[in-house]
Write a protein that holds these residues in place. Structure first.
Motif, PDB file in Angstrom:
ATOM      1  N   ALA A   1       0.823  -1.210   0.000  1.00 45.64           N
ATOM      2  CA  ALA A   1       0.000   0.000   0.000  1.00 45.64           C
ATOM      3  C   ALA A   1       0.859   1.262   0.000  1.00 45.64           C
ATOM      4  O   ALA A   1       0.565   2.221  -0.730  1.00 45.64           O
ATOM      5  N   LEU A   2       1.907   1.275   0.818  1.00 49.41           N
ATOM      6  CA  LEU A   2       2.782   2.453   0.863  1.00 49.41           C
ATOM      7  C   LEU A   2       3.408   2.717  -0.502  1.00 49.41           C
ATOM      8  O   LEU A   2       3.483   3.871  -0.961  1.00 49.41           O
ATOM      9  N   THR A   3       3.855   1.662  -1.157  1.00 44.74           N
ATOM     10  CA  THR A   3       4.507   1.828  -2.458  1.00 44.74           C
ATOM     11  C   THR A   3       3.512   2.278  -3.525  1.00 44.74           C
ATOM     12  O   THR A   3       3.821   3.157  -4.348  1.00 44.74           O
TER      13      THR A   3
ATOM     14  N   VAL B   1      10.188  -3.440  -0.912  1.00 50.80           N
ATOM     15  CA  VAL B   1       8.820  -3.970  -0.917  1.00 50.80           C
ATOM     16  C   VAL B   1       8.825  -5.437  -1.326  1.00 50.80           C
ATOM     17  O   VAL B   1       8.026  -6.237  -0.817  1.00 50.80           O
ATOM     18  N   GLN B   2       9.756  -5.810  -2.200  1.00 53.46           N
ATOM     19  CA  GLN B   2       9.846  -7.215  -2.596  1.00 53.46           C
ATOM     20  C   GLN B   2      10.280  -8.083  -1.413  1.00 53.46           C
ATOM     21  O   GLN B   2       9.700  -9.147  -1.158  1.00 53.46           O
ATOM     22  N   ALA B   3      11.307  -7.636  -0.693  1.00 54.26           N
ATOM     23  CA  ALA B   3      11.792  -8.410   0.445  1.00 54.26           C
ATOM     24  C   ALA B   3      10.763  -8.430   1.573  1.00 54.26           C
ATOM     25  O   ALA B   3      10.558  -9.461   2.228  1.00 54.26           O
ATOM     26  N   ALA B   4      10.109  -7.296   1.817  1.00 51.39           N
ATOM     27  CA  ALA B   4       9.110  -7.228   2.884  1.00 51.39           C
ATOM     28  C   ALA B   4       7.954  -8.187   2.621  1.00 51.39           C
ATOM     29  O   ALA B   4       7.391  -8.770   3.555  1.00 51.39           O
ATOM     30  N   ALA B   5       7.603  -8.375   1.347  1.00 54.31           N
ATOM     31  CA  ALA B   5       6.478  -9.242   1.007  1.00 54.31           C
ATOM     32  C   ALA B   5       6.754 -10.705   1.326  1.00 54.31           C
ATOM     33  O   ALA B   5       5.820 -11.470   1.604  1.00 54.31           O
ATOM     34  N   TYR B   6       8.020 -11.098   1.302  1.00 45.48           N
ATOM     35  CA  TYR B   6       8.362 -12.511   1.498  1.00 45.48           C
ATOM     36  C   TYR B   6       8.900 -12.811   2.900  1.00 45.48           C
ATOM     37  O   TYR B   6       9.048 -13.978   3.263  1.00 45.48           O
ATOM     38  N   GLY B   7       9.195 -11.791   3.672  1.00 52.18           N
ATOM     39  CA  GLY B   7       9.807 -12.011   4.972  1.00 52.18           C
ATOM     40  C   GLY B   7       8.897 -12.728   5.952  1.00 52.18           C
ATOM     41  O   GLY B   7       7.699 -12.436   6.026  1.00 52.18           O
TER      42      GLY B   7
END
Length: 271
Positions: A75-77, A135-141
């Motif tokens: 959402a932030l992105t 955002v890519q890393a945050a999505a999979y963490g």
């Protein structure tokens, strides 16, 4: 870095690259039809929004990552990217080609359009993919969302406010005929010569903190993003080039002497 789903993340990197490439190729086709390449600046923000949506959807489809963090980072992105794209589109309405692209393409060896595809669209697509790593890393963490992610969201919010308010203040200033030929030195522009660039800086360091919430693996893989953006904003195509262009404007020397070059602070008093 254990616990981070590196295999699924690697697949997600491919989806993100495909999303960025698709946005740039569609924009290139539109630019050819319209006859101007300045539309690629609008695609910059759209590209980030597309990467965020595709990445979060891909992570959710594989069952990886925390839903709360995916939603927050995505959402932030998207909000940042769509606002930026809309602002650039509004600002450029009715204008012809950007002088920057005219100057670049005048030196093109061979086809101007193919040169633009290589040096503008594909390069920007690659940067979108690289800079969007948080955002890519945050999505999979793995792991639940914690206060660190919300601290990142707060830093992001400061950045978005500086960008949006600074852009609105500048637009109102330019719309007043009485300000023709004058430098904008009011509002946020009295605290920093580049409120929009400082805002961008905060946005990407904030998103990096959201990625850090996903663990050391996510932090390590995404730290390149805010570092690259900091370089571009301060030493690359942002502040440095704009100030070189502004240096001959009447009143610039005095404005630069009293106003911070990047980080906001009260203006210096005249000697």
């Amino acid at each position: 870095m254990s616990g981070f789903p590196w295999g699924a993340f690697a697949v997600g990197l491919g989806w993100a690259a495909a999303a960025a490439l698709a946005v740039m190729l569609v924009t290139f086709a539109f630019a050819l039809r319209k006859g101007v390449h300045r539309v690629v600046d609008v695609a910059w923000g759209i590209g980030f929004a597309a990467v965020a949506v595709v990445t979060c959807a891909a992570a959710a489809a594989t069952g990886e990552g925390d839903t709360g963090r995916q939603t927050l980072a995505g959402a932030l992105t998207v909000v940042w990217g769509v606002r930026l794209a809309a602002h650039i589109a509004w600002r450029g309405r009715g204008h012809g080609e950007d002088p920057r692209y005219d100057a670049m393409l005048a030196k093109a060896p061979g086809s101007r359009n193919l040169y633009a595809l290589r040096m503008v669209y594909l390069l920007q697509g690659a940067l979108v993919w690289l800079v969007s790593l948080p955002v890519q890393a945050a999505a999979y963490g793995p792991g639940a969302t914690s206060l660190l992610a919300w601290a990142g969201a707060a830093v992001w919010a400061v950045g978005l406010a500086f960008e949006a308010v600074g852009d609105a203040q500048l637009a109102r200033f330019k719309a007043d005929p009485a300000n023709r030929g004058r430098l904008m030195d009011r509002g946020l522009w009295s605290l920093t010569r580049h409120p929009n660039y400082f805002g961008d800086f905060c946005v990407w360091w904030g998103l990096f903190l959201v990625a850090c919430d996903a663990g050391p693996g996510a932090a390590a893989v995404s730290v390149v993003s805010p570092l690259v953006m900091t370089y571009l904003l301060i030493g690359g195509s942002g502040k440095r080039l704009l100030e070189r262009h502004m240096a001959d404007r009447p009143g610039w020397t005095a404005y630069a002497a009293r106003t911070s070059g990047f980080f906001p602070r009260p203006p210096r008093r005249s000697a």
